[in-house]
Write an enzyme that holds these catalytic residues in place. Structure first.
Site, short mmCIF file in Angstrom:
data_model
loop_
_atom_site.label_atom_id
_atom_site.label_comp_id
_atom_site.label_asym_id
_atom_site.label_seq_id
_atom_site.Cartn_x
_atom_site.Cartn_y
_atom_site.Cartn_z
CB SER A 1 26.34 -53.18 -21.58
OG SER A 1 24.96 -53.29 -21.16
CG HIS B 230 24.73 -51.60 -25.70
ND1 HIS B 230 25.74 -50.79 -25.42
CD2 HIS B 230 24.08 -51.77 -24.57
CE1 HIS B 230 25.62 -50.34 -24.01
NE2 HIS B 230 24.65 -51.03 -23.50
CD GLU C 72 27.85 -48.75 -27.74
OE1 GLU C 72 28.76 -47.90 -27.70
OE2 GLU C 72 27.58 -49.45 -27.09
CG ASN D 35 28.83 -49.21 -21.20
OD1 ASN D 35 28.54 -48.03 -20.94
ND2 ASN D 35 28.03 -50.14 -21.07
#
Ligand code: 3H9
Length: 654
Positions: free
Chosen positions: A407, A428, A440, A478
């Site tokens: 992540s 991801h 992702e 994130n």
């Protein structure tokens, strides 16, 4: 310019063919072509007309690219009125997906047949709209009010056979659709079957309380959206007055939806999702590697969910764990997830068994020798990930794609420990990985074009929405979450309570407020990461003091029964005065003056935090385009599609 609609006579049957790739959308030339063909057919020797489509699908809807622009005649409702008014019997012959205006076209025909693999549906609600060409009026007349409301308010297409069971499809055609439809049209003509207009059918009996019951249900399910409520109104007006009055109401409310910012946001996301699949600089004909067998490393929640995503799409999966006990635990979680899906009616028992049977377990990396793709999904320890990639480099066959589900970590640094950085990429997933749509795809500095192209194609095969990200800490999603979370912490110190912040964001449309998200994810994760940092690296203590204090009191979030909230046995968040007190003490300690904060300020500051970081991500070239960031937030972070994603929202706000 030649028309995308052709008409030919086959004996006594007129065949109208729409050929408007890729999905036969009802652009103006298609509408005009259909009108011309139906009009011409009234004066020829045909006894029945068949409407069908060339290419991969029946008409998949109105042409969404025309929305928001001036209307061009003939308008769809007028065209469909003309089709329905035909003196010759009209038969729609469906393959692929008859959606929205496409299915409404079929409803304006007098008879409908389909191949068994076809799907029908009215997905307008997913664009913030309602069916605007008679769908809210003709569907209840054929299928009843309850079935119509289910179909239109869910927006989910149904299989042709299910459509047949509720009266929307008359006949399933085996074998060639064109031949079968023409043969059936001949039978209908021979038996002098009536011209059967949907608008003239009575609405089957219904419970008058049904509309209010649906309104109450939708107010919960589709909080703040206008289209669901309007759909119920259209169906109600048509069912309780007349077809004509229902159509007038449908037109009025369709236009209201079309002009709403909600629909503009959802239409933006529709195209943004499809644009995200395109990678700049990657040639369209870039070859793709063949992927049949997939290895997953790590059988935790994430690895298990990823294994299920692949198995559900027909891939053979080998799940690797460190020892028998961990493997048993991992496979057990998968087992329980499948059982849960069966129990909730999401999956049949036989499908669940079929998917489960594709997942094998192993504690030996040698089992990965012949896989085409490996996804590493162990916890966020960069050194552990590097050790695993060294092993994969030693074990996997030449040409295998080596993906990490990290992540945050540096995909280039992970790739560098292998002798084949061109085969390394980030995939991801978002938890729960078998349900969440976002993927992702992290393109490393050395990732080969065919690896990227393969993974983008693969994402679609396993039902994900892929977005390409460059390498940076936290990638797109994130990384943006960090300033968002820090702003929430700052506002707690300045005077807002956890529930005020969460309620303000949820009322605005976020699926979950930031503090409830932190509690769900576990406050200890960030705490542990901070312990490894120097004070300077940690940044402003205002951004982490409160969660640190909570963890030190044993309040890790939902899993320990308390975090920013206390949790009851049903995991319901209950505001806790002890947390309010702790925040007050922290504010005093850090010299933050407390004041009243409005809900509007909360929303403004939190969304601005996302958007500012999104801007930087764009400027640095981490995201390819602004709309990709919107896709990440809508599909991965519970951002309301009706607001079009953070960047679209900000652009429109100015
Ligand atoms: C409506 O009908 C309103 C009416 O009730 C009333 C009107 C008065 N228009 O998804 P894909 C493009 S609202 C224009 O990758 P798949 C799409 O952008 C409409 N373009 O393929 C893409 O372009 P590009 C109700 C459209 O095989 C290309 O086609 N209907 C439209 O994965 C391929 O699309 C819907 O909401 C359109 N309607 O899936 C259905 N549809 O290649 C919307 C697609 O340049 N469509 N494009 O990126 C879908 O759900 C899927 O496209 C479908 C095919 C399932 C059909």
């Amino acid at each position: 310019m030649s028309s995308p609609v052709s008409y030919e006579l086959e004996g006594n049957i007129g065949v109208i063919t729409v050929d408007n790739p890729p999905v036969n959308a009802l652009s103006q030339p298609v509408r005009q072509g259909l009108l011309d063909a139906v009009t011409a057919a009234q004066a020829d020797g045909s006894e029945a007309l068949v409407i069908l489509c060339a290419g991969r699908t029946f008409i998949a809807g109105a042409d969404i690219t025309e929305f928001g622009k001036p209307l061009k005649s003939p308008w769809l409702p007028e065209l469909l009125a003309a089709i329905e008014a035909s003196e010759k019997r009209v038969i729609a012959a469906i393959h692929g997906t008859a959606l929205g205006g496409g299915f409404e076209t079929a409803l304006s025909a007098h008879y409908r047949c389909a191949v068994a693999t076809a799907k029908i549906g009215l997905p307008e609600i997913k664009l913030g709209l309602l069916p605007g060409a008679g769908g809210t009026q003709r569907t209840p007349r054929l299928a009843g009010v309850q079935a119509a409301l289910e179909l239109i308010t869910s927006g989910t297409p149904i299989a042709a056979e299910e459509g047949q069971a509720i009266g929307l499809i008359d006949r399933i055609i085996e074998g060639d659709l064109r031949e079968g439809a023409i043969a059936w049209a001949r039978d209908l003509a021979a038996s002098d079957a009536p011209v059967r207009r949907s608008s003239e059918q009575p609405v089957p009996e219904f419970d008058p309380g049904i509309f209010d019951a649906w309104r109450a249900e939708l107010a919960k399910r589709a909080r703040g959206q206008i289209a669901p409520e309007h759909i119920v109104t259209c169906v109600e007006v048509g069912a309780t007055t007349s077809f004509a009055e229902g159509m007038a109401k449908e037109r009025e409310l369709f236009m209201e939806c079309m002009d709403s910012p909600q629909s503009a946001g959802m239409r933006h996301i529709f195209f943004a999702e499809r644009t995200a699949a395109k990678v700049e600089g990657l040639a369209k004909d870039t070859p793709q590697r063949t992927i049949a067998k997939v290895g997953i490393i790590g059988g935790g929640t994430m690895g298990g969910g990823i294994a299920m995503s692949f198995a559900n799409a027909g891939f053979d999966v080998t799940l690797i764990e460190v020892d028998d006990e961990a493997l048993k635990r991992g496979l057990g979680i998968i087992e329980r997830n499948y059982a849960g899906s069966v129990k909730r009616g999401k999956l049949s028992e036989s499908d669940a068994a079929g998917h489960r049977a594709r997942i094998a377990g192993s504690t030996d990396y040698a089992s990965l020798a012949d896989v085409d793709l490996v996804v590493e999904a162990v916890f966020e320890d960069p050194e552990l990930k590097k050790t695993i990639f060294k092993k994969l480099d030693d074990t996997c066959k030449t040409g295998a794609i080596l993906a990490t589900n990290t992540s945050y970590q540096d995909v280039d640094a992970i790739a560098a420990v292998t002798g084949r950085p061109q085969d390394v990429i980030g995939m991801h997933f978002f938890s729960p990985a078998h349900i969440m749509k976002l993927l992702e795809v992290v393109r490393g500095a050395k990732t080969a074009d065919d690896v990227l192209s393969t993974v983008m194609g693969l994402a679609k095969k396993i039902g994900k929405v892929p977005v390409v990200s460059g390498v940076c800490y936290g990638f797109i999603g994130n990384r943006m979450l960090k300033p968002y979370g820090e702003t929430a912490q700052l506002m707690l110190l300045e005077g807002a309570s956890p529930e005020q912040i969460d309620n303000a964001m949820e009322a605005w449309g976020m699926a979950m407020g930031p503090l409830r998200v932190f509690d769900l994810a576990g406050l200890d994760v960030g705490y542990k990461a901070r312990q490894a940092l120097s004070d300077a690296e940690k940044g402003d203590p205002k951004s982490y003091r409160v969660p640190d204090l909570l963890v030190e009191l044993g309040r890790m979030g939902q899993k320990s029964g308390a975090g920013f909230y206390s949790y009851d046995e049903n995991r319901r968040a209950i505001p806790d005065p002890a947390v309010d007190k702790l925040i007050e003490i922290a504010a005093e300690d850090l010299g933050v003056e407390r004041r009243t904060i409005t809900d509007e300020e909360i929303v403004d500051r939190l969304i601005s935090a996302l958007v500012n970081e999104g801007r930087k991500i764009l400027d640095e070239g981490i995201a390819q385009r602004s709309s990709d960031i919107d896709v990440v937030y809508v599909y991965g972070y519970g951002f309301p599609a009706s607001r079009g994603g953070p960047m679209f929202y900000a652009d429109n706000k100015g």
